[in-house]
Write a protein that holds these residues in place. Structure first.
Motif, PDB file in Angstrom:
ATOM      1  N   VAL A 123      66.968  21.668  20.021  1.00  3.92           N
ATOM      2  CA  VAL A 123      66.810  20.320  20.569  1.00  3.92           C
ATOM      3  C   VAL A 123      65.367  20.112  21.020  1.00  3.92           C
ATOM      4  CG1 VAL A 123      67.449  18.810  22.501  1.00  3.92           C
ATOM      5  CG2 VAL A 123      69.221  19.988  21.187  1.00  3.92           C
ATOM      6  N   TRP A 124      64.793  21.085  21.695  1.00  8.59           N
ATOM      7  CA  TRP A 124      63.406  20.987  22.160  1.00  8.59           C
ATOM      8  C   TRP A 124      62.455  20.784  20.975  1.00  8.59           C
ATOM      9  CZ3 TRP A 124      59.817  20.035  25.557  1.00  8.59           C
ATOM     10  CH2 TRP A 124      58.533  20.511  25.355  1.00  8.59           C
ATOM     11  N   LYS A 125      62.575  21.611  19.945  1.00  5.25           N
ATOM     12  CA  LYS A 125      61.649  21.533  18.811  1.00  5.25           C
ATOM     13  C   LYS A 125      61.796  20.233  18.028  1.00  5.25           C
ATOM     14  CE  LYS A 125      58.893  24.024  17.593  1.00  5.25           C
ATOM     15  NZ  LYS A 125      57.484  23.939  17.972  1.00  5.25           N
ATOM     16  N   LEU A 126      63.018  19.758  17.846  1.00  8.07           N
ATOM     17  CA  LEU A 126      63.233  18.579  17.019  1.00  8.07           C
ATOM     18  C   LEU A 126      63.027  17.262  17.755  1.00  8.07           C
ATOM     19  CD1 LEU A 126      66.350  19.670  14.935  1.00  8.07           C
ATOM     20  CD2 LEU A 126      63.954  19.648  14.236  1.00  8.07           C
ATOM     21  N   ILE A 127      63.297  17.234  19.061  1.00 11.69           N
ATOM     22  CA  ILE A 127      63.291  15.960  19.778  1.00 11.69           C
ATOM     23  C   ILE A 127      62.219  15.873  20.846  1.00 11.69           C
ATOM     24  CG2 ILE A 127      64.666  14.422  21.243  1.00 11.69           C
ATOM     25  CD1 ILE A 127      67.142  15.521  19.773  1.00 11.69           C
ATOM     26  N   LEU A 128      62.074  16.901  21.651  1.00 12.95           N
ATOM     27  CA  LEU A 128      61.244  16.792  22.841  1.00 12.95           C
ATOM     28  C   LEU A 128      59.846  17.381  22.730  1.00 12.95           C
ATOM     29  CD1 LEU A 128      64.017  17.655  25.444  1.00 12.95           C
ATOM     30  CD2 LEU A 128      63.189  15.402  24.781  1.00 12.95           C
ATOM     31  N   ASP A 129      59.584  18.220  21.755  1.00 11.40           N
ATOM     32  CA  ASP A 129      58.293  18.889  21.625  1.00 11.40           C
ATOM     33  C   ASP A 129      57.194  17.863  21.338  1.00 11.40           C
ATOM     34  OD1 ASP A 129      56.192  20.586  21.223  1.00 11.40           O
ATOM     35  OD2 ASP A 129      57.054  21.617  19.497  1.00 11.40           O
ATOM     36  N   PRO A 130      56.150  17.777  22.195  1.00 12.47           N
ATOM     37  CA  PRO A 130      55.078  16.795  21.986  1.00 12.47           C
ATOM     38  C   PRO A 130      54.341  16.956  20.661  1.00 12.47           C
ATOM     39  CG  PRO A 130      54.944  17.735  24.186  1.00 12.47           C
ATOM     40  CD  PRO A 130      55.993  18.509  23.444  1.00 12.47           C
ATOM     41  N   SER A 131      54.361  18.121  20.065  1.00 13.96           N
ATOM     42  CA  SER A 131      53.658  18.291  18.794  1.00 13.96           C
ATOM     43  C   SER A 131      54.384  17.607  17.640  1.00 13.96           C
ATOM     44  CB  SER A 131      53.469  19.783  18.481  1.00 13.96           C
ATOM     45  OG  SER A 131      54.711  20.404  18.272  1.00 13.96           O
ATOM     46  N   ASN A 132      55.613  17.152  17.850  1.00 19.07           N
ATOM     47  CA  ASN A 132      56.378  16.466  16.807  1.00 19.07           C
ATOM     48  C   ASN A 132      56.268  14.947  16.885  1.00 19.07           C
ATOM     49  OD1 ASN A 132      57.305  18.827  15.639  1.00 19.07           O
ATOM     50  ND2 ASN A 132      59.074  18.927  16.981  1.00 19.07           N
ATOM     51  N   ILE A 133      55.367  14.446  17.701  1.00 15.05           N
ATOM     52  CA  ILE A 133      55.171  13.004  17.820  1.00 15.05           C
ATOM     53  C   ILE A 133      54.538  12.479  16.533  1.00 15.05           C
ATOM     54  CG2 ILE A 133      53.866  11.221  19.048  1.00 15.05           C
ATOM     55  CD1 ILE A 133      54.062  12.964  21.555  1.00 15.05           C
ATOM     56  N   PRO A 134      55.012  11.339  16.011  1.00 17.39           N
ATOM     57  CA  PRO A 134      54.393  10.780  14.801  1.00 17.39           C
ATOM     58  C   PRO A 134      52.902  10.506  15.014  1.00 17.39           C
ATOM     59  CG  PRO A 134      56.397   9.594  15.367  1.00 17.39           C
ATOM     60  CD  PRO A 134      56.109  10.529  16.500  1.00 17.39           C
ATOM     61  N   THR A 135      52.105  10.699  13.976  1.00 17.32           N
ATOM     62  CA  THR A 135      50.659  10.542  14.126  1.00 17.32           C
ATOM     63  C   THR A 135      50.251   9.088  14.322  1.00 17.32           C
ATOM     64  OG1 THR A 135      50.492  10.614  11.735  1.00 17.32           O
ATOM     65  CG2 THR A 135      49.975  12.624  12.919  1.00 17.32           C
ATOM     66  N   GLY A 136      50.749   8.172  13.539  1.00 15.63           N
ATOM     67  CA  GLY A 136      50.415   6.766  13.690  1.00 15.63           C
ATOM     68  C   GLY A 136      49.111   6.385  13.022  1.00 15.63           C
ATOM     69  N   GLU A 137      48.738   5.113  13.189  1.00 14.96           N
ATOM     70  CA  GLU A 137      47.499   4.582  12.625  1.00 14.96           C
ATOM     71  C   GLU A 137      46.424   4.527  13.690  1.00 14.96           C
ATOM     72  OE1 GLU A 137      47.721   1.078  10.188  1.00 14.96           O
ATOM     73  OE2 GLU A 137      49.836   1.482   9.747  1.00 14.96           O
ATOM     74  N   TYR A 138      45.243   5.015  13.332  1.00 10.03           N
ATOM     75  CA  TYR A 138      44.108   5.056  14.266  1.00 10.03           C
ATOM     76  C   TYR A 138      43.729   3.651  14.703  1.00 10.03           C
ATOM     77  CZ  TYR A 138      39.319   5.748  15.885  1.00 10.03           C
ATOM     78  OH  TYR A 138      38.162   5.744  16.620  1.00 10.03           O
ATOM     79  N   MET A 139      43.531   3.470  16.033  1.00 11.56           N
ATOM     80  CA  MET A 139      43.119   2.181  16.571  1.00 11.56           C
ATOM     81  C   MET A 139      41.663   2.229  17.059  1.00 11.56           C
ATOM     82  SD  MET A 139      46.551   1.057  18.633  1.00 11.56           S
ATOM     83  CE  MET A 139      45.925  -0.539  19.126  1.00 11.56           C
ATOM     84  N   PHE A 140      41.376   3.145  18.000  1.00  8.12           N
ATOM     85  CA  PHE A 140      40.025   3.255  18.542  1.00  8.12           C
ATOM     86  C   PHE A 140      39.891   4.565  19.303  1.00  8.12           C
ATOM     87  CE2 PHE A 140      42.490   1.141  21.819  1.00  8.12           C
ATOM     88  CZ  PHE A 140      42.086   1.762  22.990  1.00  8.12           C
ATOM     89  N   LYS A 141      38.663   4.852  19.745  1.00  5.15           N
ATOM     90  CA  LYS A 141      38.427   6.044  20.544  1.00  5.15           C
ATOM     91  C   LYS A 141      37.593   5.684  21.764  1.00  5.15           C
ATOM     92  CE  LYS A 141      34.269   7.673  18.197  1.00  5.15           C
ATOM     93  NZ  LYS A 141      33.658   8.755  17.440  1.00  5.15           N
ATOM     94  N   SER A 142      37.646   6.570  22.765  1.00  7.48           N
ATOM     95  CA  SER A 142      36.863   6.412  23.977  1.00  7.48           C
ATOM     96  C   SER A 142      36.346   7.786  24.394  1.00  7.48           C
ATOM     97  CB  SER A 142      37.733   5.803  25.091  1.00  7.48           C
ATOM     98  OG  SER A 142      36.977   5.662  26.272  1.00  7.48           O
ATOM     99  N   VAL A 143      35.065   7.860  24.703  1.00  6.35           N
ATOM    100  CA  VAL A 143      34.423   9.124  25.044  1.00  6.35           C
ATOM    101  C   VAL A 143      34.206   9.178  26.553  1.00  6.35           C
ATOM    102  CG1 VAL A 143      32.389  10.575  24.642  1.00  6.35           C
ATOM    103  CG2 VAL A 143      33.299   9.161  22.795  1.00  6.35           C
TER     104      VAL A 143
END
Length: 120
Positions: A22-42
């Motif tokens: 359950v942790w690996k498939l649902i809750l692990d933050p590394s499994n978050i979808p990447t998405g489309e790049y919007m912007f960056k901030s330094v």
């Protein structure tokens, strides 16, 4: 008595395995979808960069925002998800100091904190 003890050991083992799945498939933050790049901030001292991505789950769900932290002075520019919020379509990013960023109203110490709506 020994059979009962072995039964409990098997049940506990199966619960641990199920919990890990359950942790690996649902809750692990590394499994978050990447998405489309919007912007960056330094960051002000240029040690960190936060990249913001918008993720869509398709026609049945709304947009989500992911914030990815990059440590600029590391040899391999390690990436770490520090922000994940749903539902959210846009994001604002403001650095409060060299190590603290405010992403859409959520203050995050980039050295030790993350924001994930699933845990809030």
């Amino acid at each position: 008595m020994k059979k009962l003890f072995n039964f409990f050991l098997i049940v506990i083992g199966l619960l641990i395995i199920l919990g890990f799945i359950v942790w690996k498939l649902i809750l692990d933050p590394s499994n978050i979808p990447t998405g489309e790049y919007m912007f960056k901030s330094v960051s002000p001292d240029k040690n960190y960069t936060v990249k913001i991505y918008q993720s869509s789950g398709g026609a049945t769900t709304g947009f989500a925002i992911r914030g990815e932290l990059i440590e600029n002075n590391k040899l391999f520019n390690e990436k770490k998800n520090i922000y994940w919020n749903y539902p959210q379509e846009t994001a604002t990013v403001k650095w409060l100091d060299n190590d603290t960023v405010n992403i859409s109203g959520h203050e995050i110490d980039v050295k030790s904190q993350i924001f994930d709506f699933r845990y809030d």
